[in-house]
Design an enzyme around this catalytic site. Structure first.
Site, PDB file in Angstrom:
ATOM      1  N   ASN A 137       0.856  -1.185   0.000  1.00 37.63           N
ATOM      2  CA  ASN A 137       0.000   0.000   0.000  1.00 37.63           C
ATOM      3  C   ASN A 137       0.890   1.232   0.000  1.00 37.63           C
ATOM      4  O   ASN A 137       1.340   1.690   1.048  1.00 37.63           O
ATOM      5  CB  ASN A 137      -0.907  -0.037   1.224  1.00 37.63           C
ATOM      6  N   ASP A 138       1.133   1.745  -1.173  1.00 33.70           N
ATOM      7  CA  ASP A 138       2.030   2.893  -1.344  1.00 33.70           C
ATOM      8  C   ASP A 138       1.591   4.092  -0.514  1.00 33.70           C
ATOM      9  O   ASP A 138       2.341   5.047  -0.356  1.00 33.70           O
ATOM     10  CB  ASP A 138       2.024   3.327  -2.816  1.00 33.70           C
ATOM     11  N   CYS A 139       0.367   4.069  -0.077  1.00 35.82           N
ATOM     12  CA  CYS A 139      -0.184   5.245   0.580  1.00 35.82           C
ATOM     13  C   CYS A 139      -0.208   5.127   2.097  1.00 35.82           C
ATOM     14  O   CYS A 139      -0.603   6.069   2.781  1.00 35.82           O
ATOM     15  CB  CYS A 139      -1.583   5.515   0.048  1.00 35.82           C
ATOM     16  N   ASN A 176       1.896   5.575   4.595  1.00 38.85           N
ATOM     17  CA  ASN A 176       3.241   6.134   4.762  1.00 38.85           C
ATOM     18  C   ASN A 176       3.441   6.483   6.236  1.00 38.85           C
ATOM     19  O   ASN A 176       3.105   7.572   6.688  1.00 38.85           O
ATOM     20  CB  ASN A 176       3.410   7.381   3.896  1.00 38.85           C
ATOM     21  N   GLN A 218       5.578   9.590  -1.327  1.00 42.34           N
ATOM     22  CA  GLN A 218       6.407   8.419  -1.536  1.00 42.34           C
ATOM     23  C   GLN A 218       7.871   8.665  -1.205  1.00 42.34           C
ATOM     24  O   GLN A 218       8.597   7.738  -0.927  1.00 42.34           O
ATOM     25  CB  GLN A 218       6.307   7.965  -2.998  1.00 42.34           C
TER      26      GLN A 218
END
Ligand code: BGC
Ligand code: NOJ
Length: 814
Positions: free
Chosen positions: A486-488, A490, A503
């Site tokens: 899940n790139d989001c 963070n 990112q």
């Protein structure tokens, strides 16, 4: 509501009205020359790299949508009226409009004022050009005097620069015209050795290469002045915006049909033979002329189309099924496999949602894409794996992306996505299972492309494994780094500055936030790696991998379990994410899907509990959402996930990429009904009837469908280029239908709905054709196998040793 229908026989989706909710696209090309084409002929073309070698211009974000394309106009020279048979750009109400998107080609046309015109667009195999085959018929009772205009707008090669650097670009445009062929040669005078050409099979009555001359001041592609006047002016572009436009005048007898071919292409010249004569500034056209002449012939064009057709027959023929469910058949046999090839070719570069100037090839993405295409193009999968591994860092970590033209890691985005290294293991495992080509493990591959650092691919995978063990957090779970799948999510970002990249902004030390998802991935990857190590004769390695997997599994049970489901993560403060303790984001799909897929909790009821919780809390009629409840405001410590309004994208949208993890997890529990039910909720063909809600193409998956918290619940976005393609293909073919390559042979382990009486399939596996018939004798998933008439033990069919290339398998389920 539908906007067309599937023609499964011809492997086409036929769009019957042009005003689809969004442009519905297709891809042309499958090697080096590519194009996007919409159902109204919008789109653009490029050679290898959608940013750096863009042939034609396209403006995303435009109004009306999808403006800029491969536009043909017809003009009735008696009445002076003109129209475009593809509807755009003039948008005349025509009859019999249809767009047939097929495998690597698209045919669009309609009938207007008694004149029928259909154009078939495709890229021949092994050529860097596209063919537009226009067929015009006069359906009137009287002769018709018609002019045909065909047009493209050239991009000045670097699409990013083309869209921004006007002070230079308005001065550099250059063209040549020779024997009716229009050549676009901007920057050819200096460092470029390539040019584009646009040619026509008929003698032309005029051309234009200057956009202003063709369109006229303050006019658009919907109403070009030159078309309206009925005569192109043979304009030569000097700077500004070079285009290519041809005019052909026809007199068609009543009932007469004519074919005109246009060829748009790309040509590179040897540096020392760029110009002809050598000391001139004139393009050496000798390299391009033969190929142009070849494809302007109708016979050659048809033959090339035939070869393209055979190419797709061969690729799709590798796996074909006949099940009781139409949507399964259609997606597996045609469109899902086709989409997997598109993700292989394009990665995430060029679609209606990816501008072609943004991302390179994702390390995580490309490794996962392998799951969907490795059986169709194993040699190219091998090459892709070695390219990916060459960008791995000696820490075992990976550049998150690399650039396809240079094959170098992308420094702008860098590394630190702590799930990345494990996808290499899963990608290689998929390749080995499909091909049995163990030699790939001995290939010497550098780290970060640095000469002198080469090690066998097998050692790279060992470093992937080690990377996680060197980065464990306070609970012994893997540290998340910048993000995991899940790139989001963070957790080390804490960005309060508008425009900061979620990112790449990292302002925590990263030593606290942990990911239960990576733990599940690690368990899965380490067990795969252990099997590979065993096969390679490294039992000590295998033991080490298995022990670490076992330990991680225990850690997940101890620190990654919330009572009713798996936790998602620990944040930078050591607080739980995806826990009943939270008000928002109590339960997440990724850790639950992947931990069960990896086998965690199958033995102690946790897996069953987790999936029951997923069903109760995440399942909607449009698919499984990422988490619940959605985040209703921006949380500094969670990052991009909470930047999205509730229900969209990673903030509780239906991420179609991760739905298959739950489908596979359900099959691990033997739940065929549940698995296939989830499969159908997001299957694009099964959603065709609600196209007005879904809005994206009904023949390919979209990355995301808006979740139940969104005002537009059920609306899809980001179609085509998504890991969704590979994962759904993998889930349905290998886990639900259960036709699964393994190291030792083809495993037959279907977990299908109770109501299915069976199905048949053919699978070409390591050069042998397996004809498979599954029959249900009882409600369960136990398999009794008969191979060429003789019963065998277990459910893995070993490759034949007698040299035969066909095997018949019948499997009885009980
Ligand atoms: C998107 C993600 C994507 C990421 C990286 C984000 O804005 O929501 O789906 O993975 O960008 O490009
Ligand atoms: C799309 C990205 O390409 C992929 O790598 C990522 O896993 C998903 N978005 C989820 O964030």
């Amino acid at each position: 509501m539908k906007f067309g229908y599937f023609d499964d026989q011809n492997r086409e989706y036929v769009i019957t009205r042009p005003d689809t909710p969004l442009p519905w696209i297709n891809y042309l090309g499958c090697q080096e020359y590519f194009g996007i084409i919409s159902n109204t002929a919008g789109g653009y073309s490029f050679y290898r790299d959608a940013r750096l070698r863009r042939l034609t211009r396209y403006r995303y974000n435009n109004a009306p949508w999808d403006c800029g394309g491969r536009y043909i106009y017809l003009r009735d020279n008696e009445s002076g009226s003109f129209w475009s048979p593809s509807w755009q750009p003039t948008r005349h109400a025509a009859e019999d409009y249809s767009c047939r998107h097929g495998m690597g080609y698209t045919t669009i046309g309609s009938k207007f004022a008694g004149i029928e015109a259909y154009t078939r667009y495709f890229v021949p195999l092994d050529e860097n050009l596209e063919i537009w085959q226009l067929t015009v018929s006069n359906r009137r009772a009287t002769p018709a005097r018609i002019s045909v205009f065909a047009s493209v707008e050239f991009c000045l090669w670097d699409a990013q620069d083309d869209a921004t650097n006007f002070q230079r670009n308005y001065n550099i445009g250059e063209v040549e015209v020779n024997e009716g062929v229009l050549y676009h040669k901007t920057e050819y005078r200096e460092r470029r050795n390539h040019f584009a050409f646009f040619a026509c099979s008929e003698p032309t009555a005029g051309f234009d290469t200057a956009r202003d001359a063709f369109l006229g001041p303050y006019r658009g592609w919907d109403n070009p002045a030159a078309v309206a006047s009925g005569q192109l002016s043979n304009s030569i572009a000097h700077g500004w915006a070079p285009i290519g436009a041809h005019q052909v005048n026809l007199v068609l007898a009543a009932g007469e049909t004519r074919q005109i071919i246009f060829v748009l292409g790309y040509q590179e010249n040897p540096v020392d033979r760029k110009f002809d004569p050598p000391d001139s500034q004139t393009i050496n056209k000798k390299t391009a002329e033969p190929v142009i002449a070849k494809y302007l012939g109708a016979k050659e064009a048809d033959a090339a189309f035939g070869r393209l057709h055979e190419h797709w027959d061969r690729l799709l023929g590798i796996f074909q099924v006949d099940t009781p469910d139409l949507h399964t058949n259609r997606m597996v046999n045609i469109w899902n496999a086709y989409q997997c090839m598109a993700t292989f070719n394009m990665s995430r570069s060029a679609s209606s949602f990816e501008s072609g100037i943004g991302r390179g090839l994702g390390f995580r993405d490309s490794n996962q894409d392998l799951l969907g295409f490795v059986h169709m193009v194993p040699a190219r999968a091998r090459e892709r794996i070695l390219d990916l591994a060459s960008t791995q860092l000696d820490t075992g970590g990976a550049y998150h992306q690399y650039q396809p033209l240079t094959k170098r890691g992308n420094n702008d985005i860098g590394s630190g996505f702590n799930d990345d290294p494990h996808w290499l293991i899963l990608g290689v495992a998929a390749y080995l299972k499909e091909t049995g080509d163990w030699s790939i493990l001995n290939e010497l591959v550098p780290y970060d492309n640095k000469p002198g650092t080469e090690e066998p691919l097998y050692a790279h995978m060992g470093r992937s494994f080690g990377y996680t063990l060197e980065r464990l957090g306070p609970h012994g779970l893997p540290l998340i780094g910048r993000a995991d799948w899940n790139d989001c999510l963070n957790l080390n970002c804490f960005s309060d500055t508008p425009g900061n990249s979620f990112q790449t902004t990292t302002n925590r030390d990263g030593m606290v936030a942990e990911s239960v998802f990576i733990a599940g991935l690690f368990v899965r990857a380490s067990r795969e790696l252990a099997a590979i190590a065993c096969h390679q004769g490294h039992p000590d390695d295998a033991k080490r991998f298995l022990a670490a997997a076992e330990k991680m599994e225990q850690t997940v049970k101890e620190h990654g379990w919330d009572g009713e489901w798996f936790l998602r993560a620990y944040d930078s403060f050591g607080e739980k994410i995806g826990s009943k303790e939270r008000d928002e984001g109590k339960i997440f799909i990724e850790s639950n899907g992947f931990c069960v897929l990896a086998g965690i909790g199958l033995d102690d009821g946790r897996a069953a509990k987790a999936l029951a919780s997923v069903r109760e809390r995440l399942a909607t009629k449009h698919g499984l959402v990422v988490h619940q409840p959605a985040y209703t405001r921006y949380y500094l410590h969670l990052g991009e996930i909470s930047s999205y309004p509730p229900g969209y994208k990673e903030n509780a949208g239906v991420f179609c990429h991760v739905n298959p993890w739950v489908m596979i997890a359900e099959t691990r529990l033997g739940h065929g009904d549940e698995a296939h039910d989830y499969y159908l909720r997001i299957n694009p063909s099964a959603r065709e009837e609600i196209s007005e809600v879904h809005r994206c193409e009904p023949y390919v998956y979209a990355q995301m469908i808006a979740g139940k918290d969104a005002p537009t619940f059920g609306e899809a976005k980001n179609s085509w280029l998504t890991g969704t393609a590979a994962w759904n293909y993998y889930a349905i073919t290998q886990w639900i239908l259960g036709v699964r390559p393994t190291y030792g042979g083809l495993e037959i382990a279907p977990v299908i709905p109770a109501g299915w009486q069976g199905f048949t399939a053919t699978r070409i596996f390591r050069g042998v054709k397996y004809k498979i018939a599954i029959e249900r004798a009882g409600p369960g998933n136990n398999v009794a196998l008969t191979v060429n008439g003789s019963p065998i033990e277990g459910n893995i069919v070993r490759p034949p040793t007698d040299g035969s290339n066909e095997i018949s398998i019948s499997a009885v389920l009980s």
